[in-house]
Design an enzyme around this catalytic site. Structure first.
Site, PDB file in Angstrom:
ATOM      1  N   TYR A 154      35.803  29.689  46.237  1.00  0.00           N
ATOM      2  CA  TYR A 154      36.310  30.845  47.001  1.00  0.00           C
ATOM      3  C   TYR A 154      36.477  30.450  48.467  1.00  0.00           C
ATOM      4  O   TYR A 154      37.526  30.713  49.076  1.00  0.00           O
ATOM      5  CB  TYR A 154      35.317  32.003  46.848  1.00  0.00           C
ATOM      6  CG  TYR A 154      35.706  33.274  47.560  1.00  0.00           C
ATOM      7  CD1 TYR A 154      36.763  34.061  47.100  1.00  0.00           C
ATOM      8  CD2 TYR A 154      35.014  33.718  48.682  1.00  0.00           C
ATOM      9  CE1 TYR A 154      37.114  35.242  47.741  1.00  0.00           C
ATOM     10  CE2 TYR A 154      35.344  34.896  49.323  1.00  0.00           C
ATOM     11  CZ  TYR A 154      36.392  35.655  48.852  1.00  0.00           C
ATOM     12  OH  TYR A 154      36.734  36.829  49.499  1.00  0.00           O
ATOM     13  N   LYS A 158      40.030  30.221  50.681  1.00  0.00           N
ATOM     14  CA  LYS A 158      40.285  30.981  51.918  1.00  0.00           C
ATOM     15  C   LYS A 158      40.518  30.019  53.091  1.00  0.00           C
ATOM     16  O   LYS A 158      41.374  30.277  53.942  1.00  0.00           O
ATOM     17  CB  LYS A 158      39.120  31.938  52.207  1.00  0.00           C
ATOM     18  CG  LYS A 158      38.908  33.016  51.125  1.00  0.00           C
ATOM     19  CD  LYS A 158      40.104  33.937  50.970  1.00  0.00           C
ATOM     20  CE  LYS A 158      39.828  35.078  50.005  1.00  0.00           C
ATOM     21  NZ  LYS A 158      41.002  35.936  49.759  1.00  0.00           N
TER      22      LYS A 158
HETATM   23  N1  LIG Z   1      35.124  43.062  49.869  1.00  0.00           N
HETATM   24  C1  LIG Z   1      34.733  42.123  50.679  1.00  0.00           C
HETATM   25  O1  LIG Z   1      33.558  42.140  51.126  1.00  0.00           O
HETATM   26  C2  LIG Z   1      35.691  41.034  51.109  1.00  0.00           C
HETATM   27  C3  LIG Z   1      35.288  40.192  52.165  1.00  0.00           C
HETATM   28  C4  LIG Z   1      36.158  39.198  52.585  1.00  0.00           C
HETATM   29  C5  LIG Z   1      37.400  39.050  52.012  1.00  0.00           C
HETATM   30  N2  LIG Z   1      37.774  39.857  50.988  1.00  0.00           N
HETATM   31  C6  LIG Z   1      39.107  39.631  50.392  1.00  0.00           C
HETATM   32  O2  LIG Z   1      39.869  40.811  50.488  1.00  0.00           O
HETATM   33  C7  LIG Z   1      40.851  40.849  49.451  1.00  0.00           C
HETATM   34  C8  LIG Z   1      40.801  42.216  48.783  1.00  0.00           C
HETATM   35  O3  LIG Z   1      39.578  42.327  48.085  1.00  0.00           O
HETATM   36  P1  LIG Z   1      38.776  43.691  47.927  1.00  0.00           P
HETATM   37  O4  LIG Z   1      37.475  43.492  48.568  1.00  0.00           O
HETATM   38  O5  LIG Z   1      39.626  44.835  48.317  1.00  0.00           O
HETATM   39  O6  LIG Z   1      38.486  43.635  46.352  1.00  0.00           O
HETATM   40  P2  LIG Z   1      39.084  44.408  45.099  1.00  0.00           P
HETATM   41  O7  LIG Z   1      38.832  45.865  45.244  1.00  0.00           O
HETATM   42  O8  LIG Z   1      38.548  43.716  43.908  1.00  0.00           O
HETATM   43  O9  LIG Z   1      40.651  44.154  45.245  1.00  0.00           O
HETATM   44  C9  LIG Z   1      41.279  42.983  44.823  1.00  0.00           C
HETATM   45  C10 LIG Z   1      42.537  43.358  44.091  1.00  0.00           C
HETATM   46  O10 LIG Z   1      43.212  42.153  43.714  1.00  0.00           O
HETATM   47  C11 LIG Z   1      43.632  42.304  42.374  1.00  0.00           C
HETATM   48  N3  LIG Z   1      43.760  41.033  41.690  1.00  0.00           N
HETATM   49  C12 LIG Z   1      42.777  40.170  41.305  1.00  0.00           C
HETATM   50  N4  LIG Z   1      43.303  39.140  40.646  1.00  0.00           N
HETATM   51  C13 LIG Z   1      44.640  39.352  40.610  1.00  0.00           C
HETATM   52  C14 LIG Z   1      45.731  38.643  40.050  1.00  0.00           C
HETATM   53  N5  LIG Z   1      45.562  37.513  39.345  1.00  0.00           N
HETATM   54  N6  LIG Z   1      46.975  39.148  40.213  1.00  0.00           N
HETATM   55  C15 LIG Z   1      47.171  40.296  40.876  1.00  0.00           C
HETATM   56  N7  LIG Z   1      46.191  41.038  41.413  1.00  0.00           N
HETATM   57  C16 LIG Z   1      44.929  40.557  41.277  1.00  0.00           C
HETATM   58  C17 LIG Z   1      42.526  43.112  41.723  1.00  0.00           C
HETATM   59  O11 LIG Z   1      42.980  43.662  40.496  1.00  0.00           O
HETATM   60  P3  LIG Z   1      41.893  44.035  39.351  1.00  0.00           P
HETATM   61  O12 LIG Z   1      41.345  45.357  39.765  1.00  0.00           O
HETATM   62  O13 LIG Z   1      42.711  44.069  38.107  1.00  0.00           O
HETATM   63  O14 LIG Z   1      40.854  42.940  39.353  1.00  0.00           O
HETATM   64  C18 LIG Z   1      42.254  44.145  42.797  1.00  0.00           C
HETATM   65  O15 LIG Z   1      43.123  45.248  42.696  1.00  0.00           O
HETATM   66  C19 LIG Z   1      40.519  39.685  48.511  1.00  0.00           C
HETATM   67  O16 LIG Z   1      41.431  38.629  48.751  1.00  0.00           O
HETATM   68  C20 LIG Z   1      39.113  39.284  48.925  1.00  0.00           C
HETATM   69  O17 LIG Z   1      38.885  37.906  48.706  1.00  0.00           O
HETATM   70  C21 LIG Z   1      36.935  40.841  50.520  1.00  0.00           C
END
Ligand SMILES: NC(=O)c1ccc[n+]([C@@H]2O[C@H](COP(=O)([O-])OP(=O)(O)OC[C@H]3O[C@@H](n4cnc5c(N)ncnc54)[C@H](OP(=O)(O)O)[C@@H]3O)[C@@H](O)[C@H]2O)c1
Length: 264
Positions: A154, A158
């Protein structure tokens, strides 16, 4: 960046930050292209954004499928959309040590978090440049700035995004391409639930890091503020963002903290 009247593509729009951002942006006379692999979740985001007055074009799109990504971009352009901004949030996380993670898991994470983002950027960049420029943003993480236990692939995915987008903006700044990297801290979303473990299975738990994080709605407001100012990096989160300053000014202390940190 003035969002009024713009056409904005948000990936990962079915859940978490992508969803919250799409809804936050909706209603400024703009059009939204919203994609995610989760068709049901996408419908809910589309309804919420349309209720705020934005016309939406939903696309069910798996970011691990490069052919589908190029086809989707072609379809949107053929329909007459002129993309002004591309904000990429689709992504998955990891919960396994490097030593126990099979290479196929590393590849899976890179495929979605890095190559998927690269493919969609490449599919749309010529069109955005031709139309006079636009704004690109991608969800990175604190873990895109430094390595972290149980996140080797991961963190690599990033970090790779930073290298890619720094190059893209250096090459295309004169063509009015702007890039913002979203440096996510702890945000209360489903990211830990869908993170993959050493067996490639879903971790299935809401980790305390996420449970105690800021809400996706608050994150979206921080993101919009940064995008408006066209910031190169937009830190998103709460007190945990202090670690960025510790890394910069006290790198030795930072290494000790990261070694002892609870990765779940
Ligand atoms: N939450 C945190 O603390 C955090 C911190 C730093 C960075 N981020 C980054 O922020 C971004 C958004 O994450 P989030 O926290 O909002 O999490 P999230 O709620 O899990 O959102 C991620 C979204 O991406 C979709 N996804 C996953 N794999 C995919 C694929 N192969 N094709 C198309 N869509 C896909 C997921 O769909 P499904 O629902 O079907 O899985 C989900 O709707 C991510 O890139 C994550 O790495 C998050």
């Amino acid at each position: 960046m003035d969002f009024k009247g713009k056409t904005i593509w948000v990936t990962g729009a079915a859940s978490g930050m992508g969803k919250a951002l799409a809804i936050e942006l909706a209603g400024a006379g703009n059009k939204l292209v919203l994609s995610d692999r989760d068709a049901e979740g996408l419908k809910l985001t589309v309804n919420a954004a349309e209720n705020k007055g934005s016309a939406c074009y939903p696309i069910v799109l798996d970011m691990s499928d490069s052919d589908a990504i190029y086809k989707a971009a072609e379809e949107v352009i053929q329909k007459g959309y002129k993309i002004d901004a591309l904000y990429q949030f689709a992504g998955i996380s990891q919960r396994s040590k490097a030593v126990e993670t099979p290479l196929e898991n590393d590849r899976k994470i890179m495929e979605i978090n890095f190559f998927g983002v690269v493919a969609l950027t490449k599919a749309l960049l010529p069109h955005i440049i031709e139309n006079g420029g636009g704004q690109l943003a991608a969800a990175s993480s604190l873990v895109g700035k430094f390595g972290f236990p149980y996140r080797s692939a991961y963190a690599a995915s990033k970090h790779a995004l930073h290298g890619f987008f720094e190059s893209v903006v250096a090459e295309n700044h004169q063509q009015h391409i702007r890039v913002s990297m979203i440096i996510g801290g702890r945000i209360n979303t489903n990211i830990s639930k869908f993170a993959i473990d050493k067996d490639g299975k879903e971790h299935g738990k809401m980790d305390p890091g996420q449970a105690n994080g800021i809400s996706a709605d608050r994150a979206a407001k921080q993101i919009v503020r940064g995008l408006r100012k066209e910031k190169a990096e937009i830190p998103v989160g709460g007190n945990e963002l202090l670690i960025l300053k510790i890394k910069r000014f006290l790198p030795g202390l930072h290494r000790k903290i990261v070694r002892k940190i609870n990765p779940m």
